[in-house]
Design a protein around this motif. Structure first.
Motif, PDB file in Angstrom:
ATOM      1  N   ARG A  46       0.827  -1.205   0.000  1.00 49.48           N
ATOM      2  CA  ARG A  46       0.000   0.000   0.000  1.00 49.48           C
ATOM      3  C   ARG A  46       0.860   1.253   0.000  1.00 49.48           C
ATOM      4  O   ARG A  46       1.833   1.369   0.745  1.00 49.48           O
ATOM      5  N   SER A  47       0.465   2.224  -0.848  1.00 52.13           N
ATOM      6  CA  SER A  47       1.212   3.481  -0.935  1.00 52.13           C
ATOM      7  C   SER A  47       1.216   4.228   0.396  1.00 52.13           C
ATOM      8  O   SER A  47       2.169   4.943   0.709  1.00 52.13           O
ATOM      9  N   ARG A  48       0.168   4.050   1.193  1.00 49.42           N
ATOM     10  CA  ARG A  48       0.092   4.739   2.478  1.00 49.42           C
ATOM     11  C   ARG A  48       1.255   4.362   3.389  1.00 49.42           C
ATOM     12  O   ARG A  48       1.639   5.135   4.263  1.00 49.42           O
ATOM     13  N   HIS A  49       1.810   3.191   3.191  1.00 44.29           N
ATOM     14  CA  HIS A  49       2.821   2.686   4.115  1.00 44.29           C
ATOM     15  C   HIS A  49       4.256   2.898   3.624  1.00 44.29           C
ATOM     16  O   HIS A  49       5.190   2.352   4.225  1.00 44.29           O
ATOM     17  N   ILE A  50       4.465   3.672   2.550  1.00 40.87           N
ATOM     18  CA  ILE A  50       5.812   3.728   1.967  1.00 40.87           C
ATOM     19  C   ILE A  50       6.810   4.539   2.788  1.00 40.87           C
ATOM     20  O   ILE A  50       7.976   4.617   2.412  1.00 40.87           O
ATOM     21  N   ASN A  51       6.373   5.126   3.900  1.00 37.80           N
ATOM     22  CA  ASN A  51       7.326   5.763   4.807  1.00 37.80           C
ATOM     23  C   ASN A  51       7.567   4.926   6.062  1.00 37.80           C
ATOM     24  O   ASN A  51       8.245   5.356   6.989  1.00 37.80           O
ATOM     25  N   LEU A  52       6.998   3.716   6.075  1.00 42.65           N
ATOM     26  CA  LEU A  52       7.199   2.796   7.193  1.00 42.65           C
ATOM     27  C   LEU A  52       8.309   1.803   6.873  1.00 42.65           C
ATOM     28  O   LEU A  52       8.502   1.417   5.717  1.00 42.65           O
ATOM     29  N   SER A  53       9.025   1.363   7.892  1.00 38.12           N
ATOM     30  CA  SER A  53      10.009   0.277   7.780  1.00 38.12           C
ATOM     31  C   SER A  53       9.751  -0.679   8.932  1.00 38.12           C
ATOM     32  O   SER A  53       9.638  -0.244  10.080  1.00 38.12           O
ATOM     33  N   CYS A  54       9.639  -1.965   8.621  1.00 38.54           N
ATOM     34  CA  CYS A  54       9.319  -2.925   9.677  1.00 38.54           C
ATOM     35  C   CYS A  54      10.064  -4.237   9.458  1.00 38.54           C
ATOM     36  O   CYS A  54      10.349  -4.625   8.329  1.00 38.54           O
ATOM     37  N   SER A  55      10.361  -4.896  10.558  1.00 41.84           N
ATOM     38  CA  SER A  55      10.994  -6.212  10.524  1.00 41.84           C
ATOM     39  C   SER A  55      10.241  -7.123  11.478  1.00 41.84           C
ATOM     40  O   SER A  55      10.172  -6.855  12.676  1.00 41.84           O
ATOM     41  N   GLY A  56       9.667  -8.198  10.928  1.00 41.22           N
ATOM     42  CA  GLY A  56       8.911  -9.146  11.743  1.00 41.22           C
ATOM     43  C   GLY A  56       9.602 -10.495  11.800  1.00 41.22           C
ATOM     44  O   GLY A  56      10.184 -10.942  10.803  1.00 41.22           O
ATOM     45  N   ALA A  57       9.546 -11.153  12.943  1.00 46.24           N
ATOM     46  CA  ALA A  57      10.147 -12.477  13.107  1.00 46.24           C
ATOM     47  C   ALA A  57       9.135 -13.390  13.783  1.00 46.24           C
ATOM     48  O   ALA A  57       8.477 -12.994  14.748  1.00 46.24           O
ATOM     49  N   PRO A  58       8.997 -14.623  13.294  1.00 42.10           N
ATOM     50  CA  PRO A  58       8.000 -15.528  13.866  1.00 42.10           C
ATOM     51  C   PRO A  58       8.439 -16.102  15.208  1.00 42.10           C
ATOM     52  O   PRO A  58       9.631 -16.300  15.456  1.00 42.10           O
ATOM     53  N   ILE A  59       7.474 -16.366  16.060  1.00 44.05           N
ATOM     54  CA  ILE A  59       7.687 -17.080  17.317  1.00 44.05           C
ATOM     55  C   ILE A  59       6.836 -18.343  17.256  1.00 44.05           C
ATOM     56  O   ILE A  59       5.619 -18.271  17.085  1.00 44.05           O
ATOM     57  N   PHE A  60       7.493 -19.492  17.364  1.00 41.99           N
ATOM     58  CA  PHE A  60       6.794 -20.772  17.263  1.00 41.99           C
ATOM     59  C   PHE A  60       6.619 -21.378  18.650  1.00 41.99           C
ATOM     60  O   PHE A  60       7.481 -21.260  19.512  1.00 41.99           O
TER      61      PHE A  60
END
Length: 457
Positions: A160-174
């Motif tokens: 989404r263009s709305r989010h182009i100033n966001l930076s995120c890093s996600g990691a799974p927890i099992f």
């Protein structure tokens, strides 16, 4: 410098981004930096029908709605608190917020500067924010949930263009059953944040997620022996095994399940630790009350691994208080002594030609199904221990490595001959998911399944 909560990207940037997204979603070759999220862009456009220029803000649940999602994760949130706080101390000065989300993408715990609360709420990086890929398109949380792998999404890698100033890093927890239970994410709202600088948060987030996962495992199996096995090389998390007094495997983390072909059925049946490693029962006769280092040798191979063994935790008493419990459950996969040495004995012999043929034929027919060592040993007519040793002599590979190789080869054939989506191919050849296929494919062939398909057409 952070972006004001009321700022917006220029119309030209929004339109340009949308055109770029739609082009890749329709099958155009993704440019460098987009390959890892191109499948997510396609899902966002085709499966979810999202519009990349939609300016609607992410949904934030009311406190009453959020309670429904938080309560099932209360125990995890408590276990994760120390790891989240440690991570926040590292990334706080760079303006990041930390989000702990359930497997539907709802933020159930948050760390961030109180002075930025209105900004976090505007962008959706707030308690109760909903970041499923189905609603928000490509993002570090939702895409991590779908692909069950660490995902870093920097600015224009979002759908989404709305989010182009966001930076995120996600990691799974099992969880202790190997299934996804949560995602740990760090997010920043900074249009000037470089991709290189943001990439560093991915490794930090993954390390913290692994530590939380290990603590949860150790708390759940605190009355069992915990054997933490180092990976063959640095960089990957290790395997965790919970062993009872009869030296049976009672629990295994996700990596151990994948690497050792362990599943719920095998664990319920009481798989012996010595069906995987050469017997060393003296380990469980030791009177140590603290961790000790050993080296374990895979049955039927010369592959040995350093391991850290933690004896069962004693019940809490006046002299054995909560502090003792916390010490017992602290993560320490990263502290395994890799200098522990055990000479590897030479193996000899091998499977008979008939037994080897039966095993190969069985694998070919049942490749899409769960195959464990006990099944293959039964086909060969041997005990699990002797089968593993003799198969390695005959094939030059461990049974697990051979099975992985066969699955990758079958995937190659399907990539060339069919137009099936990668996720369907992964399932058809016996991998858990598309990410699981991609990791092994890249390891064996040096390229992703998508790159291989393009190169053959």
């Amino acid at each position: 410098m952070r972006l004001s909560a009321r700022s917006a990207s220029s119309l030209g940037a929004i339109v340009g981004h949308a055109e770029h997204v739609c082009s890749v979603a329709e099958g155009a070759t993704p440019p460098p930096g987009i390959e890892l999220v191109s499948s997510s862009w396609q899902r966002s456009a085709k499966k979810y029908g999202l519009d990349p220029v939609d300016r609607k803000a992410p949904r934030i649940l009311t406190p009453a709605e959020l309670k429904h999602f938080r309560e099932p994760l209360d125990k995890l949130t408590l276990s994760a608190q120390e790891g989240i706080d440690e991570l926040y101390r590292v990334v706080r000065e760079a303006g990041y917020a930390i989000l702990l989300c359930d497997r539907s993408g709802v933020v159930v715990a948050h760390r961030g500067e109180d002075t930025q609360a209105s900004e976090f709420k505007y962008w959706g990086t707030w308690l109760g924010g909903v970041w499923s890929e189905e609603l928000e398109g490509t993002n570090g949380i939702g895409t991590c949930i779908i692909e069950e792998r660490p995902v870093t999404v920097h600015r224009t890698q979002h759908f989404r263009s709305r989010h182009i100033n966001l930076s995120c890093s996600g990691a799974p927890i099992f969880g202790v059953d190997g299934r996804l239970i949560a995602v740990l994410d760090v997010s920043a709202i900074d249009p000037e944040l470089s991709e290189r600088a943001h990439a560093l948060t991915g490794a930090l987030t993954s390390r913290s997620a692994c530590a939380i996962e290990e603590r949860v495992f150790r708390e759940h199996f605190r009355r069992e022996w915990i054997v933490a096995v180092a990976p063959p090389e640095g960089g990957a998390p290790g395997m965790l095994l919970a062993i009872d007094g009869n030296q049976r495997i009672m629990g295994a983390n996700r990596l151990a399940r994948m690497s050792l072909m362990l599943d719920d059925r095998g664990l319920s049946a009481g798989t012996s630790l010595w069906s995987i490693f050469d017997r060393n029962a003296d380990i469980f006769r030791r009177q140590d009350r603290t961790d000790f280092s050993v080296r374990l040798l895979f049955a039927g191979s010369n592959d040995s691994r350093p391991a850290l063994v933690t004896p069962p935790d004693r019940p809490v008493t006046a002299s054995n208080n909560r502090m003792s419990h916390d010490l017992h459950t602290r993560p320490r996969l990263g502290s395994i002594d890799v200098s522990t040495v055990l000479p590897a004995p030479q193996a000899w012999g091998g499977l008979s030609p008939g037994a080897m043929r039966r095993v190969r034929e069985y694998v070919e027919v049942h490749l899409a199904e769960t195959i464990d060592l006990s099944m293959l040993a039964g086909v060969a007519g041997l005990s699990v221990h002797h089968f593993a040793r003799q198969f390695k002599q005959s094939a030059g590979l461990t049974p697990h490595a051979y099975l992985t190789q066969m699955r990758v080869e079958r995937a190659q054939e399907m990539l060339i001959r069919t137009d099936l989506p990668l996720a369907e191919i992964a399932f058809a050849v016996g991998f858990f998911d598309q990410g699981h296929l991609a990791r092994h494919f890249r390891h064996l062939l040096g390229k992703t399944p998508r790159e291989f398909r393009w190169s053959e057409r």
